[in-house]
Design an enzyme around this catalytic site. Sequence first.
Site, PDB file in Angstrom:
ATOM      1  N   GLY A   1       0.824  -1.208   0.000  1.00 41.85           N
ATOM      2  CA  GLY A   1       0.000   0.000   0.000  1.00 41.85           C
ATOM      3  C   GLY A   1       0.852   1.249   0.000  1.00 41.85           C
TER       4      GLY A   1
ATOM      5  N   THR B   1       0.580   4.686   4.839  1.00 39.92           N
ATOM      6  CA  THR B   1      -0.045   3.551   5.544  1.00 39.92           C
ATOM      7  C   THR B   1       1.048   2.665   6.152  1.00 39.92           C
ATOM      8  OG1 THR B   1      -1.764   3.611   3.859  1.00 39.92           O
ATOM      9  CG2 THR B   1      -1.766   1.708   5.305  1.00 39.92           C
ATOM     10  N   GLY B   2       2.152   2.533   5.435  1.00 39.19           N
ATOM     11  CA  GLY B   2       3.285   1.754   5.952  1.00 39.19           C
ATOM     12  C   GLY B   2       3.775   2.298   7.284  1.00 39.19           C
TER      13      GLY B   2
ATOM     14  N   GLU C   1       5.461  -3.333   1.194  1.00 42.85           N
ATOM     15  CA  GLU C   1       5.661  -3.073  -0.242  1.00 42.85           C
ATOM     16  C   GLU C   1       4.916  -1.787  -0.539  1.00 42.85           C
ATOM     17  OE1 GLU C   1       7.584  -4.790  -2.279  1.00 42.85           O
ATOM     18  OE2 GLU C   1       8.085  -6.307  -0.785  1.00 42.85           O
TER      19      GLU C   1
ATOM     20  N   GLU D   1       4.366  10.522  -5.599  1.00 50.48           N
ATOM     21  CA  GLU D   1       3.664   9.496  -6.387  1.00 50.48           C
ATOM     22  C   GLU D   1       2.280  10.028  -6.751  1.00 50.48           C
ATOM     23  OE1 GLU D   1       2.280   5.921  -4.318  1.00 50.48           O
ATOM     24  OE2 GLU D   1       3.111   4.738  -5.949  1.00 50.48           O
TER      25      GLU D   1
HETATM   26  P1  NAD Z   1      -3.522   2.251   0.899  1.00 49.31           P
HETATM   27  O1  NAD Z   1      -2.274   2.324   1.707  1.00 49.31           O
HETATM   28  O2  NAD Z   1      -4.475   3.375   0.981  1.00 49.31           O
HETATM   29  O3  NAD Z   1      -4.342   0.931   1.296  1.00 49.31           O
HETATM   30  C1  NAD Z   1      -3.739  -0.350   1.284  1.00 49.31           C
HETATM   31  C2  NAD Z   1      -4.442  -1.213   2.310  1.00 49.31           C
HETATM   32  O4  NAD Z   1      -4.148  -0.722   3.621  1.00 49.31           O
HETATM   33  C3  NAD Z   1      -5.961  -1.207   2.192  1.00 49.31           C
HETATM   34  O5  NAD Z   1      -6.460  -2.513   2.418  1.00 49.31           O
HETATM   35  C4  NAD Z   1      -6.376  -0.253   3.299  1.00 49.31           C
HETATM   36  O6  NAD Z   1      -7.694  -0.464   3.751  1.00 49.31           O
HETATM   37  C5  NAD Z   1      -5.350  -0.596   4.364  1.00 49.31           C
HETATM   38  N1  NAD Z   1      -5.141   0.437   5.377  1.00 49.31           N
HETATM   39  C6  NAD Z   1      -5.292   1.778   5.254  1.00 49.31           C
HETATM   40  N2  NAD Z   1      -4.995   2.390   6.426  1.00 49.31           N
HETATM   41  C7  NAD Z   1      -4.625   1.431   7.306  1.00 49.31           C
HETATM   42  C8  NAD Z   1      -4.197   1.437   8.653  1.00 49.31           C
HETATM   43  N3  NAD Z   1      -4.074   2.569   9.353  1.00 49.31           N
HETATM   44  N4  NAD Z   1      -3.878   0.262   9.239  1.00 49.31           N
HETATM   45  C9  NAD Z   1      -3.981  -0.896   8.548  1.00 49.31           C
HETATM   46  N5  NAD Z   1      -4.395  -0.974   7.260  1.00 49.31           N
HETATM   47  C10 NAD Z   1      -4.715   0.181   6.641  1.00 49.31           C
HETATM   48  O7  NAD Z   1      -3.042   1.976  -0.590  1.00 49.31           O
HETATM   49  P2  NAD Z   1      -3.947   1.827  -1.891  1.00 49.31           P
HETATM   50  O8  NAD Z   1      -4.489   3.170  -2.232  1.00 49.31           O
HETATM   51  O9  NAD Z   1      -4.889   0.684  -1.741  1.00 49.31           O
HETATM   52  O10 NAD Z   1      -2.850   1.370  -2.977  1.00 49.31           O
HETATM   53  C11 NAD Z   1      -2.038   2.292  -3.636  1.00 49.31           C
HETATM   54  C12 NAD Z   1      -0.665   2.371  -2.987  1.00 49.31           C
HETATM   55  O11 NAD Z   1      -0.086   1.083  -2.888  1.00 49.31           O
HETATM   56  C13 NAD Z   1       0.312   3.177  -3.835  1.00 49.31           C
HETATM   57  O12 NAD Z   1       1.125   3.952  -3.003  1.00 49.31           O
HETATM   58  C14 NAD Z   1       1.146   2.105  -4.527  1.00 49.31           C
HETATM   59  O13 NAD Z   1       2.405   2.521  -4.955  1.00 49.31           O
HETATM   60  C15 NAD Z   1       1.222   1.080  -3.447  1.00 49.31           C
HETATM   61  N6  NAD Z   1       1.537  -0.237  -4.020  1.00 49.31           N
HETATM   62  C16 NAD Z   1       2.781  -0.777  -3.809  1.00 49.31           C
HETATM   63  C17 NAD Z   1       3.118  -1.996  -4.399  1.00 49.31           C
HETATM   64  C18 NAD Z   1       4.490  -2.617  -4.229  1.00 49.31           C
HETATM   65  O14 NAD Z   1       4.663  -3.784  -4.590  1.00 49.31           O
HETATM   66  N7  NAD Z   1       5.476  -1.893  -3.707  1.00 49.31           N
HETATM   67  C19 NAD Z   1       2.183  -2.653  -5.195  1.00 49.31           C
HETATM   68  C20 NAD Z   1       0.931  -2.060  -5.384  1.00 49.31           C
HETATM   69  C21 NAD Z   1       0.610  -0.857  -4.783  1.00 49.31           C
END
Ligand code: NAD
Length: 485
Positions: free
Chosen positions: A231, A235-236, A253, A387
């Site tokens: 994500g 969020t990380g 990731e 990004e």
């Molecule tokens: P996001 O971080 O908004 O959400 C990802 C997941 O995290 C979702 O299931 C969301 O509900 C959950 N989440 C959100 N807040 C949380 C919290 N506080 N605690 C626990 N879980 C939580 O990301 P997104 O919008 O779904 O995806 C896009 C992002 O993901 C972009 O930044 C993209 O670059 C990244 N991404 C990275 C990879 C990789 O392999 N490095 C692959 C695909 C996407």
Amino acid sequence: MESTSNEYYNYIGGKWELSSTNEWIDSYNPATGELVGRAPKVSRKETIIAIESANETFQTSDWGMAPKKRYEALLALALKMEENFDELAKLITMEQGKTIKESHLEVTGSIDTLKYFAGAARTVFGRSMQVEPTNLGIVLKEPIGVVGLITPWNWPILLLIRELAPALAAGNAVVIKPASLTPLSSIQIVKYIDEIPHFPKGIVSIVTGSGSEVGETIAQSEKIGMVSLTGDTSTGRNILKSATTNIKKVSLELGGKSPNILFEDADLEKAIPLIGKSIFISAGQICMAGSRLLVHHSIAAEVVNKLKQYAENLVVGNGLSENVDMGPLISDSQIQSVEQFVAIGREQGNIITGGYRLQGSDYDKGNFYAPTIITDLAADCKIIKEEIFGPVLAIQTFSTDEEALELANDSDYGLSAGVWTTNVNRALKFSRRVQAGTVWINTYNKNFPELEFGGYKQSGLGRTRGIDGLNEYCETKHIHFETDF
Ligand code: NAD
């Protein structure tokens, strides 16, 4: 209780469940605005039950000690996905919006990943070592216990399977929390798992709900031994904080701002379409999008012109049509976010093509944006630094190799990079000095289950895929013998 055709239930402890509050998450087709289906919006309560039942299954079943069973289960899942290939690809396109060609790639890649990790389940190697005449050490790779998998919406099946396959191959139990924009395709995978007798009931659960409630409950739970997030980088950071409760293992990731570096000696005929594809695939909603192009100034005018032609030839539309090259963005708010970036580009740079929402006829029903190219931006412009997660390519120029390297590494991210040159020495030297987890030479977006993927800097922590990807989901145990012979 089984899910119906457009109502998808949660799977907790081997049973299909609804939310105790009877709330739902609606999943809409981003190309048409139509409802594709709905999934329960569960809360902390159901999440805790899923974690506890996964823990109980892990403790009471032989899963962690039965690599052959795990191999058979993962292979059966791969075969089940092959049988349902078209249904699954169509569901991804309807729920996520990407083109059906991309969904085919997504399902093919997922099946390949399952097959690779099915085999890997039978080769979880440790080692033994006679360290002194009377001291023999045995080092074992063991499952961690219950692993939480939190996944994004952009490649909902591949990015789930990329973590699910090694987590299960290593012998763990898993609780999945998919993104709320695309819960249905992940539940579809769990439906297949439910039909495969090799998986002990409760070894895989899925809970659909918000990140702040369901995701955080998983990341904070002391019964979870590891959490994996694919994500956003922000969020990380939250996951890292949540994981301090029991110092659980964390795999991240995260986002990217990946450069393609195009030297004056590159094969442009090959490079242009692949550089174009690297940013416009999935409408730019892909972590490794080649969102920055660094081009040698001597060929810049020609390259900009050719990429403009490439972008303008792309057919944008409903991903279900076979002739469409680029689908919609996932949501209206994603379009608004892209529009804010492009407004900066309009003010501070030069928009070569695109820069607007597509409108009229079928475009009005969905979230369509024109493939966009922007030049003449300062190195510290937000468009260069952040990004965007949309179909926006920023082009910068350079004069020397050193300048190209400096621009390439001038980023908080370090997920991937493309190097385009016919000079092997330059390719090798440059790829060693670029700060990125993956460097592609004269190609882009080439991923294989056997080769590690992950980020330098703020693009992540740990590696997915390959042997390192399997070992992420293992604990290491040293058993020691003091011998008297
Ligand atoms: P996001 O971080 O908004 O959400 C990802 C997941 O995290 C979702 O299931 C969301 O509900 C959950 N989440 C959100 N807040 C949380 C919290 N506080 N605690 C626990 N879980 C939580 O990301 P997104 O919008 O779904 O995806 C896009 C992002 O993901 C972009 O930044 C993209 O670059 C990244 N991404 C990275 C990879 C990789 O392999 N490095 C692959 C695909 C996407």
